[in-house]
Design a protein around this motif. Sequence first.
Motif, mmCIF file in Angstrom:
data_model
loop_
_atom_site.group_PDB
_atom_site.id
_atom_site.type_symbol
_atom_site.label_atom_id
_atom_site.label_comp_id
_atom_site.label_asym_id
_atom_site.label_seq_id
_atom_site.Cartn_x
_atom_site.Cartn_y
_atom_site.Cartn_z
ATOM 1 N N ARG B 11 -0.288 2.551 8.816
ATOM 2 C CA ARG B 11 0.594 3.560 9.435
ATOM 3 C C ARG B 11 1.697 2.908 10.274
ATOM 4 N NH1 ARG B 11 0.582 9.240 10.644
ATOM 5 N NH2 ARG B 11 -0.090 10.168 8.699
ATOM 6 N N GLY B 12 1.332 1.864 10.989
ATOM 7 C CA GLY B 12 2.297 1.206 11.859
ATOM 8 C C GLY B 12 3.415 0.506 11.114
ATOM 9 N N ASP B 13 3.252 0.345 9.781
ATOM 10 C CA ASP B 13 4.292 -0.302 8.973
ATOM 11 C C ASP B 13 5.384 0.670 8.533
ATOM 12 O OD1 ASP B 13 3.095 -2.905 8.862
ATOM 13 O OD2 ASP B 13 1.659 -2.122 7.381
ATOM 14 N N VAL B 14 5.175 1.966 8.770
ATOM 15 C CA VAL B 14 6.108 2.948 8.203
ATOM 16 C C VAL B 14 7.558 2.695 8.637
ATOM 17 C CG1 VAL B 14 6.733 5.404 8.171
ATOM 18 C CG2 VAL B 14 4.372 4.702 7.730
ATOM 19 N N PRO B 15 7.849 2.408 9.897
ATOM 20 C CA PRO B 15 9.255 2.127 10.242
ATOM 21 C C PRO B 15 9.830 0.935 9.464
ATOM 22 C CG PRO B 15 7.993 2.570 12.232
ATOM 23 C CD PRO B 15 6.998 2.450 11.111
ATOM 24 N N SER B 16 9.021 -0.123 9.318
ATOM 25 C CA SER B 16 9.491 -1.281 8.544
ATOM 26 C C SER B 16 9.655 -0.927 7.070
ATOM 27 C CB SER B 16 8.511 -2.449 8.673
ATOM 28 O OG SER B 16 8.417 -2.869 10.006
ATOM 29 N N LEU B 17 8.714 -0.138 6.561
ATOM 30 C CA LEU B 17 8.813 0.272 5.152
ATOM 31 C C LEU B 17 10.087 1.083 4.921
ATOM 32 C CD1 LEU B 17 5.085 1.277 4.510
ATOM 33 C CD2 LEU B 17 6.325 -0.585 3.382
ATOM 34 N N LEU B 18 10.415 1.927 5.879
ATOM 35 C CA LEU B 18 11.636 2.728 5.743
ATOM 36 C C LEU B 18 12.881 1.852 5.708
ATOM 37 C CD1 LEU B 18 11.188 5.865 8.002
ATOM 38 C CD2 LEU B 18 11.743 5.797 5.571
ATOM 39 N N GLN B 51 2.600 9.670 4.342
ATOM 40 C CA GLN B 51 1.569 10.215 3.449
ATOM 41 C C GLN B 51 1.106 9.164 2.442
ATOM 42 O OE1 GLN B 51 3.353 13.657 1.659
ATOM 43 N NE2 GLN B 51 2.878 14.993 3.402
ATOM 44 N N ARG B 52 2.063 8.409 1.925
ATOM 45 C CA ARG B 52 1.710 7.443 0.878
ATOM 46 C C ARG B 52 0.804 6.347 1.411
ATOM 47 N NH1 ARG B 52 7.331 5.778 -1.767
ATOM 48 N NH2 ARG B 52 6.003 4.686 -3.267
ATOM 49 N N VAL B 53 1.040 5.939 2.645
ATOM 50 C CA VAL B 53 0.208 4.883 3.236
ATOM 51 C C VAL B 53 -1.226 5.377 3.406
ATOM 52 C CG1 VAL B 53 -0.161 3.601 5.382
ATOM 53 C CG2 VAL B 53 2.100 3.655 4.340
ATOM 54 N N ASP B 54 -1.376 6.685 3.683
ATOM 55 C CA ASP B 54 -2.714 7.251 3.893
ATOM 56 C C ASP B 54 -3.389 7.685 2.602
ATOM 57 O OD1 ASP B 54 -2.483 6.897 6.585
ATOM 58 O OD2 ASP B 54 -1.891 8.964 7.027
ATOM 59 N N ASP B 55 -2.630 7.805 1.529
ATOM 60 C CA ASP B 55 -3.149 8.374 0.280
ATOM 61 C C ASP B 55 -3.921 7.310 -0.505
ATOM 62 O OD1 ASP B 55 -3.592 9.614 -2.120
ATOM 63 O OD2 ASP B 55 -1.532 10.275 -2.415
ATOM 64 N N SER B 56 -5.205 7.586 -0.752
ATOM 65 C CA SER B 56 -6.022 6.584 -1.448
ATOM 66 C C SER B 56 -5.591 6.429 -2.909
ATOM 67 C CB SER B 56 -7.501 6.967 -1.374
ATOM 68 O OG SER B 56 -7.688 8.217 -2.004
ATOM 69 N N ALA B 57 -4.861 7.415 -3.455
ATOM 70 C CA ALA B 57 -4.404 7.302 -4.845
ATOM 71 C C ALA B 57 -3.202 6.359 -4.968
ATOM 72 C CB ALA B 57 -4.030 8.678 -5.386
ATOM 73 N N GLU B 58 -2.563 6.072 -3.858
ATOM 74 C CA GLU B 58 -1.390 5.191 -3.891
ATOM 75 C C GLU B 58 -1.758 3.806 -3.370
ATOM 76 O OE1 GLU B 58 2.378 5.845 -3.635
ATOM 77 O OE2 GLU B 58 2.431 8.035 -3.743
ATOM 78 N N VAL B 59 -0.989 2.844 -3.803
ATOM 79 C CA VAL B 59 -1.144 1.489 -3.279
ATOM 80 C C VAL B 59 0.196 1.098 -2.660
ATOM 81 C CG1 VAL B 59 -1.662 -0.910 -3.800
ATOM 82 C CG2 VAL B 59 -2.780 0.909 -5.114
ATOM 83 N N VAL B 60 0.178 0.766 -1.388
ATOM 84 C CA VAL B 60 1.400 0.301 -0.723
ATOM 85 C C VAL B 60 1.080 -1.048 -0.080
ATOM 86 C CG1 VAL B 60 3.236 0.806 0.930
ATOM 87 C CG2 VAL B 60 2.075 2.695 -0.238
ATOM 88 N N LEU B 61 1.819 -2.067 -0.477
ATOM 89 C CA LEU B 61 1.585 -3.431 0.006
ATOM 90 C C LEU B 61 2.800 -3.925 0.792
ATOM 91 C CD1 LEU B 61 0.135 -5.008 -3.279
ATOM 92 C CD2 LEU B 61 -1.161 -4.087 -1.340
ATOM 93 N N VAL B 62 2.528 -4.823 1.720
ATOM 94 C CA VAL B 62 3.594 -5.408 2.526
ATOM 95 C C VAL B 62 3.498 -6.930 2.414
ATOM 96 C CG1 VAL B 62 4.398 -5.740 4.891
ATOM 97 C CG2 VAL B 62 3.657 -3.483 4.148
ATOM 98 N N ALA B 63 4.640 -7.573 2.281
ATOM 99 C CA ALA B 63 4.710 -9.043 2.343
ATOM 100 C C ALA B 63 5.250 -9.414 3.724
ATOM 101 C CB ALA B 63 5.646 -9.576 1.254
ATOM 102 N N GLU B 64 4.582 -10.349 4.369
ATOM 103 C CA GLU B 64 4.975 -10.714 5.736
ATOM 104 C C GLU B 64 5.397 -12.178 5.810
ATOM 105 O OE1 GLU B 64 2.527 -8.130 8.941
ATOM 106 O OE2 GLU B 64 1.370 -9.664 7.895
ATOM 107 N N ASP B 65 6.322 -12.411 6.704
ATOM 108 C CA ASP B 65 6.712 -13.776 7.027
ATOM 109 C C ASP B 65 6.658 -13.877 8.551
ATOM 110 O OD1 ASP B 65 7.652 -16.312 7.092
ATOM 111 O OD2 ASP B 65 9.612 -15.869 6.227
ATOM 112 N N GLY B 66 5.658 -14.577 9.055
ATOM 113 C CA GLY B 66 5.495 -14.636 10.509
ATOM 114 C C GLY B 66 5.278 -13.263 11.119
ATOM 115 N N ARG B 67 4.475 -12.449 10.442
ATOM 116 C CA ARG B 67 4.138 -11.088 10.882
ATOM 117 C C ARG B 67 5.308 -10.111 10.811
ATOM 118 N NH1 ARG B 67 -0.490 -10.668 15.450
ATOM 119 N NH2 ARG B 67 -2.056 -11.872 14.335
ATOM 120 N N VAL B 68 6.395 -10.548 10.242
ATOM 121 C CA VAL B 68 7.539 -9.646 10.052
ATOM 122 C C VAL B 68 7.568 -9.214 8.586
ATOM 123 C CG1 VAL B 68 10.056 -9.432 10.121
ATOM 124 C CG2 VAL B 68 8.848 -10.781 11.858
ATOM 125 N N PRO B 69 7.505 -7.893 8.323
ATOM 126 C CA PRO B 69 7.580 -7.451 6.922
ATOM 127 C C PRO B 69 8.919 -7.840 6.288
ATOM 128 C CG PRO B 69 6.748 -5.688 8.323
ATOM 129 C CD PRO B 69 7.260 -6.776 9.238
#
Lengths: 171, 178
Positions: B11-18, B51-69
């Motif tokens: 959930r906390g990644d949503v701003p970065s995902l946006l 919603q997508r991050v919480d939805d078990s039917a979806e897969v959302v992945l993040v790549a990080e570099d030094g904890r920065v998406p």
Amino acid sequence: MPQSAAHVRPLRRGDLSRLAELRLWYLAETARLEPRLKLVPDARERLAAAVTSWWGEEGRITLVAEDPLGMVPAGEALPIVGYITGRVSVWPPVWKAQRVGEVVEAFVAGDRRDRGLGRTLLAHLVDALVARDIDVLRAKAPIKNDGSVGLLAASGFEPLFRQLERPGATR
Amino acid sequence: MDAIPIRTARRGDVPSLLLLWSAMLDENARFDPRLAPHPDARESAAGSFAQRVDDSAEVVLVAEDGRVPIGFAAGKVTAGNGFQVPDKLGQITDCYVIPARRRRGAGRRLASRLVDLLVGKGAESIRLQVVAKNPAAEAFWASLGYAPLEVIFERALPKPAAPAAPSPPNAPPNAPPA
């Protein structure tokens, strides 16, 4: 390409069994051109039910082409040799165009091609979709179906996306 | 060079995902102006990403570099159309790495992990769309074994004809505007 003299008209309930037959030919031809789109074993039964659901489906437009070479007794309908179906879909606000007129599927029987039937069907469907206050037209075609790709390109459609695929189980 | 870590989005990644998603849209629009984002795109996506991050039917992945998406990928498994194979289809809906962090394998790792998870959810084949005017994207996916299947075309509508402006006096026919 000669201009077709075909009569294009909206789908009627009495056309559904013929439409299912033509749609099976379409999907079988697609599978022959592109084996990755092969049919499931009970496709024929599923298709009959699916085509029936098109009838009366809100937002869907289905047109059929009657055989320009057909000869039937007076008062009888000419046989149907092609169809085209489309619909208006409203997309979420991702891109500026939200009301999309989709050309979903089109087919003309093999022995009635090269007479402009596909072009005539497409022109009629485009007119019907444009009349429904759309922002843009979209259409999808298998990359190996040269006929469909050529017809769309010749009708002013330009590639927007390319769909790619790989088997999931053979990684 | 260390591999860039890939993890499931929270959930906390949503701003970065946006931010990443908006950058992806802008990049696509540079390749093809027909893909210019809707003015409400970001606002609309804010709700859907949560919603997508919480939805078990979806897969959302993040790549990080030094904890920065620095990239993300998303996908889901859907039913086929019932007439053609496959019965269960894995769809990659998004895959993006910021330009400054490309060519370090992040995109490849995101795609590979995403496909593993989609196959684990039953996907028999994997599909995705690339912008037709972005050959580098298609080359990237081709290097991972993807081949073209279909083309999605678009046609603009004819603009309504503007009323003809009266010609200025003494102007020749079809004179260019001053």
